[in-house]
Write a protein that holds these residues in place. Sequence first.
Motif, mmCIF file in Angstrom:
data_model
loop_
_atom_site.group_PDB
_atom_site.id
_atom_site.type_symbol
_atom_site.label_atom_id
_atom_site.label_comp_id
_atom_site.label_asym_id
_atom_site.label_seq_id
_atom_site.Cartn_x
_atom_site.Cartn_y
_atom_site.Cartn_z
ATOM 1 N N ALA A 183 8.886 -0.927 -7.315
ATOM 2 C CA ALA A 183 9.880 -1.861 -6.774
ATOM 3 C C ALA A 183 11.270 -1.528 -7.306
ATOM 4 C CB ALA A 183 9.512 -3.294 -7.135
ATOM 5 N N GLN A 184 12.287 -1.635 -6.426
ATOM 6 C CA GLN A 184 13.669 -1.363 -6.808
ATOM 7 C C GLN A 184 14.585 -2.544 -6.520
ATOM 8 O OE1 GLN A 184 14.229 2.239 -4.441
ATOM 9 N NE2 GLN A 184 13.936 3.520 -6.263
ATOM 10 N N ARG A 262 4.022 -13.589 5.505
ATOM 11 C CA ARG A 262 3.013 -13.105 6.444
ATOM 12 C C ARG A 262 3.099 -13.768 7.816
ATOM 13 N NH1 ARG A 262 -1.991 -13.483 2.098
ATOM 14 N NH2 ARG A 262 -1.835 -11.372 1.251
ATOM 15 N N THR A 263 3.247 -15.080 7.832
ATOM 16 C CA THR A 263 3.134 -15.803 9.102
ATOM 17 C C THR A 263 4.463 -16.050 9.796
ATOM 18 O OG1 THR A 263 3.222 -18.001 8.058
ATOM 19 C CG2 THR A 263 1.065 -16.960 8.220
ATOM 20 N N VAL A 269 2.105 -7.886 2.631
ATOM 21 C CA VAL A 269 2.038 -8.022 1.167
ATOM 22 C C VAL A 269 0.853 -7.201 0.690
ATOM 23 C CG1 VAL A 269 1.720 -9.608 -0.772
ATOM 24 C CG2 VAL A 269 3.018 -10.364 1.237
ATOM 25 N N PRO A 270 1.058 -6.158 -0.117
ATOM 26 C CA PRO A 270 2.297 -5.787 -0.816
ATOM 27 C C PRO A 270 3.062 -4.641 -0.143
ATOM 28 C CG PRO A 270 0.484 -4.612 -1.811
ATOM 29 C CD PRO A 270 -0.104 -5.399 -0.654
ATOM 30 N N GLY A 271 2.649 -4.200 1.060
ATOM 31 C CA GLY A 271 3.295 -3.042 1.673
ATOM 32 C C GLY A 271 4.797 -3.197 1.812
ATOM 33 N N ASP A 272 5.243 -4.342 2.363
ATOM 34 C CA ASP A 272 6.684 -4.587 2.508
ATOM 35 C C ASP A 272 7.255 -5.315 1.292
ATOM 36 O OD1 ASP A 272 6.858 -3.493 5.140
ATOM 37 O OD2 ASP A 272 5.923 -5.325 5.909
ATOM 38 N N VAL A 273 6.485 -6.240 0.775
ATOM 39 C CA VAL A 273 6.956 -7.041 -0.366
ATOM 40 C C VAL A 273 5.806 -7.281 -1.333
ATOM 41 C CG1 VAL A 273 8.060 -9.185 -1.109
ATOM 42 C CG2 VAL A 273 8.570 -8.255 1.163
ATOM 43 N N ALA A 274 6.009 -6.904 -2.589
ATOM 44 C CA ALA A 274 5.041 -7.230 -3.639
ATOM 45 C C ALA A 274 5.363 -8.627 -4.176
ATOM 46 C CB ALA A 274 5.116 -6.201 -4.763
ATOM 47 N N GLY A 333 -4.258 -7.677 -5.619
ATOM 48 C CA GLY A 333 -3.782 -6.918 -4.468
ATOM 49 C C GLY A 333 -2.441 -7.312 -3.911
ATOM 50 N N SER A 334 -1.789 -8.348 -4.433
ATOM 51 C CA SER A 334 -0.472 -8.748 -3.899
ATOM 52 C C SER A 334 0.660 -7.882 -4.442
ATOM 53 C CB SER A 334 -0.185 -10.213 -4.222
ATOM 54 O OG SER A 334 -0.009 -10.396 -5.613
ATOM 55 N N THR A 335 0.365 -7.019 -5.423
ATOM 56 C CA THR A 335 1.348 -6.079 -5.952
ATOM 57 C C THR A 335 0.789 -4.672 -5.880
ATOM 58 O OG1 THR A 335 0.516 -6.454 -8.191
ATOM 59 C CG2 THR A 335 2.417 -7.759 -7.501
ATOM 60 N N LYS A 336 1.655 -3.700 -5.938
ATOM 61 C CA LYS A 336 1.242 -2.313 -5.864
ATOM 62 C C LYS A 336 0.766 -1.827 -7.232
ATOM 63 C CE LYS A 336 4.394 -1.256 -2.080
ATOM 64 N NZ LYS A 336 5.555 -0.444 -1.620
ATOM 65 N N ALA A 337 -0.141 -0.873 -7.212
ATOM 66 C CA ALA A 337 -0.660 -0.306 -8.446
ATOM 67 C C ALA A 337 0.461 0.356 -9.235
ATOM 68 C CB ALA A 337 -1.750 0.709 -8.146
ATOM 69 N N GLU A 338 0.403 0.236 -10.549
ATOM 70 C CA GLU A 338 1.409 0.854 -11.404
ATOM 71 C C GLU A 338 1.346 2.377 -11.250
ATOM 72 O OE1 GLU A 338 1.021 -0.653 -15.353
ATOM 73 O OE2 GLU A 338 1.155 -2.742 -14.713
ATOM 74 N N GLY A 339 2.536 2.974 -11.207
ATOM 75 C CA GLY A 339 2.605 4.410 -11.001
ATOM 76 C C GLY A 339 2.860 4.783 -9.547
#
Length: 342
Positions: A183-184, A262-263, A269-274, A333-339
């Motif tokens: 995330a940036q 989502r709706t 989530v999380p592709g567009d927003v974590a 699963g609502s956030t992306k894996a670290e790395g």
Amino acid sequence: MANDSITRVTSLDVARRAGVSQSAVSRVFTPGGSASAQTIEKVRRAADALGYRPNVLARAMITGKSRIIGLVVAYLDNYFYPLAVERLSVALQEQGYHVLVFMASNTVGHVEGVMQEILDYQVDGIVLASVSMSSVLAARCDESGIPVVLFNRTQPDARLASVTTDNVDGGRQIARHLIAGGAQRIGYIAGFEGASTQIDREAGFRSGLEEAGITLHSRGVGNFQHATARAAALEMFAGRDRPDAVFVCNDHMAFAVMDVLRTKLDLDVPGDVAVAGFDDVPIAAWAAYDLTSFRQPLDRMIAATVATLLHRIDDGAAPPQRHVLAGDLIRRGSTKAEGTVP
């Protein structure tokens, strides 16, 4: 025609039927009282046969102890607090105390009105869950020898004990996790601005961002309310320059934010927003949300609250303690894996 009078069964009646002394009956029905198993059985059997019930109010007048704890709580729509109230009540009942639950809002005037009512019940102690109290009432409780423990809150008053999670560390860990996931542009949705939990979580979160040289992208206020959090999410994510990650100050609001993403905005989530929350209430683990959250150690918080309160009831000279307990970041699963590469 006059009503027949009802004769109240007394402890003396029970003592005579059980063949024990009246003081033995008193010990059997006094929490923590000392009596042999044989005596307890005889007294209980006699009491049941006679329909005897101990007069708790009379005992309180004699001993000066009501065995009642006042528990003040707000935000029962937040799933964290019904669990906390249930477990606090059970834990105190196991120690021989009765719990009176009072609802309050976070407005000073309402809390003070509730506190006045609680003090009228001659309680032995007070637990404030998710609310604060004025310095005037803190002084009154202190002068009356009524210990107060803040649960999931702190405030700068040396007369008040408190039990919290390490909210600063929790916020910092969430920031590091979102950054490690690539995330940036990171946003934050705050809770009630006057709550110590909100202040500490945001402070830790900003600290974690600063460590990585990242400035907070956007900020909204959900005020710990579902509808307000939805409105904050709509405002934060409706534009083109939306965050790619957001930390929401508690799970209750995070669920509202995820629903909006989502709706209403058709974002993944999380592709567009974590999305990350705080508390780790049971619903966070449901497949519908699968929410990354910082888990509060509820059982340890309950144990520390009860132990602190009862210690101060037993020893009025004991100084108030402030417990800050470590929690755990639960990655889902609502956030992306670290790395993850951005």
